[in-house]
Write an enzyme that holds these catalytic residues in place. Structure first.
Site, PDB file in Angstrom:
ATOM      1  N   ASP A 190      -3.305  21.489  56.152  1.00  0.00           N
ATOM      2  CA  ASP A 190      -2.642  22.298  55.416  1.00  0.00           C
ATOM      3  C   ASP A 190      -3.653  23.058  54.634  1.00  0.00           C
ATOM      4  O   ASP A 190      -3.111  24.058  53.773  1.00  0.00           O
ATOM      5  CB  ASP A 190      -1.585  21.864  54.465  1.00  0.00           C
ATOM      6  CG  ASP A 190      -2.079  20.563  53.713  1.00  0.00           C
ATOM      7  OD1 ASP A 190      -3.251  20.502  53.464  1.00  0.00           O
ATOM      8  OD2 ASP A 190      -1.307  20.072  53.117  1.00  0.00           O
TER       9      ASP A 190
ATOM     10  N   THR B 149       1.853  15.605  57.586  1.00  0.00           N
ATOM     11  CA  THR B 149       3.030  16.301  56.649  1.00  0.00           C
ATOM     12  C   THR B 149       2.544  17.520  56.651  1.00  0.00           C
ATOM     13  O   THR B 149       1.540  17.947  56.236  1.00  0.00           O
ATOM     14  CB  THR B 149       2.960  15.562  55.245  1.00  0.00           C
ATOM     15  OG1 THR B 149       3.187  14.194  55.467  1.00  0.00           O
ATOM     16  CG2 THR B 149       4.205  16.222  54.451  1.00  0.00           C
TER      17      THR B 149
ATOM     18  N   ASP C 198     -19.787  53.776  69.114  1.00  0.00           N
ATOM     19  CA  ASP C 198     -19.230  53.571  70.502  1.00  0.00           C
ATOM     20  C   ASP C 198     -19.758  52.331  70.945  1.00  0.00           C
ATOM     21  O   ASP C 198     -19.055  51.575  71.755  1.00  0.00           O
ATOM     22  CB  ASP C 198     -19.314  54.683  71.486  1.00  0.00           C
ATOM     23  CG  ASP C 198     -18.478  55.849  70.775  1.00  0.00           C
ATOM     24  OD1 ASP C 198     -17.616  55.816  70.058  1.00  0.00           O
ATOM     25  OD2 ASP C 198     -19.157  56.952  71.140  1.00  0.00           O
TER      26      ASP C 198
ATOM     27  N   ASP D 236      -3.378  16.536  60.583  1.00  0.00           N
ATOM     28  CA  ASP D 236      -2.680  15.888  59.548  1.00  0.00           C
ATOM     29  C   ASP D 236      -1.285  15.825  60.029  1.00  0.00           C
ATOM     30  O   ASP D 236      -0.784  16.490  60.876  1.00  0.00           O
ATOM     31  CB  ASP D 236      -2.806  17.027  58.093  1.00  0.00           C
ATOM     32  CG  ASP D 236      -2.130  16.474  57.186  1.00  0.00           C
ATOM     33  OD1 ASP D 236      -2.041  15.526  56.756  1.00  0.00           O
ATOM     34  OD2 ASP D 236      -1.550  17.203  56.228  1.00  0.00           O
TER      35      ASP D 236
END
Length: 728
Positions: free
Chosen positions: A617, A422, A18, A420
């Site tokens: 990406d 693209t 807990d 970035d």
């Protein structure tokens, strides 16, 4: 003799933890066992991850001795290590996810039953005391033992396993001391209040744990499997990669996959927080747990049940909860000195006034015992992990994945965000932006271009075909179609010879007017790619395409700017295109960069004193993502996006980067509030106890009450919106 021992990494599911002091007891006990090389215990996830070459049963038994239950285990991985002497190889058990007990009602749990039993014993002792006063002392003594015996057992087990200053030990000393000085009724009451506090802590911890585990309930239990032209219902967790499934309108998607046939609006809100259904066509990706809208879909499964988006999110959050933030590590170090200090202070309060100043022994011993209870560190040590666990869960439920408390804490400190272009600021796919009719109408220009591109998978062709589909243009048949390498495509359409290609290729057989050249140059200056359509040697019109910014890119960048964070675009694209997008989004740009250039620029910012977040990406941006203070991967739950960076935005909204910053700041405010409550209440009750205003039972309320308040305050983070961006 030195030999290579095979170590196994096993994650155990532990019921009954807990607060962080529970985790400390388990960690200390397992670290002392032979064959155990690493232990990480997470209260918020309810797990203990152990790297060992020993028998798993011995580890389970040690945890059980401390008063907890091991309800399941899963094998994580095998790792080899150099070891001296023998050592047995742990045979990994197959993955097991037995019920953890958190789904039980509170009165069905062991702690619930013990609390009810202690309460009934206390009430019975009170009635006996009123009806037979001579037996009152013994009645309350027996009532006290109902709760104290299991507490005392846990205290002794913890002390033997390396944690002498556990809350159970402090509690046992205080209660036994109270009995010795004749405060039996109060001792029994304190035990009951302590059990109530533990029970409330358990309920709150279960709520926090369930918040992320509820995601697993989004995946349906069954799936419609297509085999040899027949449809049969199977268990969803038995689906194999490559299987074909059928998803009816209104059904939940049972696994990650790619659409083979059909078209439908997919409600992704349960997984990604995207409030608007997304139209999906063949070759589009669907995620487990999302809801199919209005069309029948045939889907090829691309991930097993254990590796689908939901499972990866849950696993990532559980692992993140095992990673401690700097603030949490500081609190842990502080508590190691704090608890023994409290014991020493309580001893001084109990002994010094009677010895030095002639005070009454029973009164000062009573105050010393109360200080023992006030000083229990539970509320303090849970203040940070409870808030972080709630924040990680809240983020995950709306597609914001953060790999641990350290990342969550750091994101709120960033001063520059490097994006970035693209696939991050832009959608990553060209879109038709302009259609210009020269000799024919815009509709004809698009119709002829789409006819020539029909069947092509080239990104520019896809953009033209998508626009034609949106405009609901019927495509005429073609004949004698021929691709001319590097120039374009030629075919006969409706009796006319049609050519689609670059301006340079068209100009070889069909000169452009000055006005046409000016318009094309203007489109190029905006970073757009232009294709011309020629019919029978005459220029019919032009189609311009560009990888357009995401719909929320501009507003998302503004949220960061408004928060005082500088935004910069780092792109490998040509400067002309970068300038066009940068101007549109009002962002600083650095163009024509190689991956190592992006890494270098991130380093330059850091040397200048900026705290840098790199958003990309997760593939060509990997060096810069690794170099930044925080690397954030954009993209729909791909392995690279989830594994490369420190954090990931599942559904690719630029605004969600600002949401991560806001979540971090909210969490740190929550942590500071928790620490203030934990220490503030202790300080108040410490003073009132020393001056004689409060005693044992208010002291235990100061500890358990503060713990419950801190946990409930942390759980407020779970109520953050899941479908709208967080507001700063």
């Amino acid at each position: 003799m030195t030999e290579t021992a095979m170590l196994a990494k096993v994650r155990l599911r532990v019921e009954g933890m807990d607060c962080t002091s529970c985790a400390t007891k388990i960690e200390n006990a397992l670290h002392r066992m032979r064959g155990v090389s690493d232990v990480i215990v997470s209260v918020s996830a309810g797990t203990g991850t152990v790297v060992t070459d020993d028998d798993e049963d011995l580890i389970r038994n040690q945890i059980v001795k401390l008063g907890y239950r091991v309800t399941g285990s899963e094998f994580v991985e095998n790792t080899s290590a150099r070891a001296t002497g023998g050592g047995t190889s742990l045979e990994p058990r197959p993955e097991s996810r037995e019920p953890a007990g958190d789904g039980q009602a509170w009165w069905q749990t062991r702690k619930g039953k013990l609390t009810i039993g202690s309460g009934l014993a206390l009430a019975t002792a009170f009635i006996i005391g009123k009806t037979a006063p001579a037996t009152e002392h013994w009645a309350f003594l027996l009532a006290m033992l109902v709760g104290l015996v299991p507490i005392g057992r846990r205290a002794v087990a913890a002390a033997g396993a390396g944690t002498p200053f556990s809350i159970e030990m402090l509690m046992s000393i205080a209660v036994v001391g109270a009995v010795i000085i004749g405060a039996t009724e109060e001792a029994a009451t304190v035990v009951f209040l302590f059990l109530i506090g533990e029970l409330l802590e358990g309920v709150a911890a279960s709520r926090a744990r369930a918040s992320i585990q509820d995601l697993t309930k989004l995946v349906p239990k069954t799936a419609r499997l297509e085999e040899n032209g027949q449809i049969r219902e199977v268990q969803a967790d038995t689906l194999e990669v490559g299987a074909t499934i059928q998803i009816r309108p209104g059904d939940r998607v049972p696994g990650d996959g790619v659409i083979l046939s059909g078209e439908s609006a997919i409600d992704e809100a349960p997984v990604t927080g995207e409030s608007t259904p997304v139209r999906k066509r063949p070759d589009a990706t669907v995620f487990a747990g999302t809801v199919n809208g209005d069309g029948l879909l045939r889907v090829r499964v691309t991930a097993a049940a254990a590796d689908n988006t939901i499972a990866r999110v849950v696993r990532l959050v559980e692992e993140a909860q095992e990673s401690k933030a700097p603030t949490e590590r500081f609190i842990d170090r502080f508590s190691r000195f704090y608890t023994p200090g409290v014991v020493a202070a309580a001893a001084l309060v109990a002994v010094v006034p009677p010895l030095v100043f002639g005070g009454e022994w029973s009164g000062w011993i009573y105050k010393g015992l109360a200080i023992l209870l006030i000083g229990c560190p539970c509320a303090l040590v849970i203040s940070t992990p409870a808030a972080i666990a709630a924040a990680l869960s809240a983020g995950a439920r709306r597609g914001l994945l953060l790999k641990g408390g350290a990342v969550l804490e750091q994101i709120g400190k960033i001063t520059v965000a490097c994006f970035d272009k693209t696939g991050t600021l832009t959608s990553g796919k060209p879109q038709v932006t302009d259609i210009i009719g020269f000799a024919r109408s815009e509709a004809d220009v698009l119709r002829f271009a789409a006819a020539l591109e029909s069947g092509s998978s080239h990104p520019l062709a896809t953009a033209i075909l998508t626009r034609a589909a949106v405009k609901q243009i019927s495509l005429p048949p073609t004949s004698d179609s021929k691709a001319i390498g590097g120039k374009g495509i030629r075919a006969t359409v409706e009796g006319a010879e049609v050519f689609l290609g670059s301006p340079k290729a068209v100009a070889e057989f069909c000169p452009l007017t000055t006005e046409q050249e000016t318009q094309i140059a203007a489109l190029n200056d905006e970073g757009k790619t232009v294709s011309l359509v020629a019919l029978d040697g005459k220029i019919a019109g032009a189609i311009a395409m560009r990888d357009e910014p995401r719909p929320d890119a501009k507003s998302g960048l503004k949220l960061l700017t408004d928060a005082g964070i500088r935004t910069v675009m780092l792109t490998g694209d040509n400067r002309r295109t970068a300038n066009a997008i940068g101007k549109q989004l009002s962002i600083d740009i650095e163009a024509e960069l190689l991956p190592e250039d992006k890494q270098r620029i991130v380093g330059q910012f850091q040397k200048a004193g900026w705290s840098v977040a790199k958003i990309g990406d997760g593939i060509n941006d990997a060096p810069a993502l690794a170099a930044a203070d925080v690397g954030i991967a954009m993209g729909g739950g791909t392995d690279v996006a989830l594994e490369t960076a420190d954090a990931a935005v599942l559904h690719g909204r630029v605004a969600d980067v600002a949401a991560m910053v806001d979540l971090s700041k909210r969490t740190m405010i929550n942590i500071r509030q928790n620490i203030a409550v934990a220490l503030g209440l202790k300080a108040v009750f410490l003073v009132t106890t020393v001056v004689g205003l409060t005693g044992l039972w208010p002291a235990i309320l100061a500890d358990t009450g503060a713990t419950v308040l801190v946990t409930m305050n942390a759980l407020r983070l779970l109520r953050l919106p899941t479908t709208e961006p967080f507001q700063s």
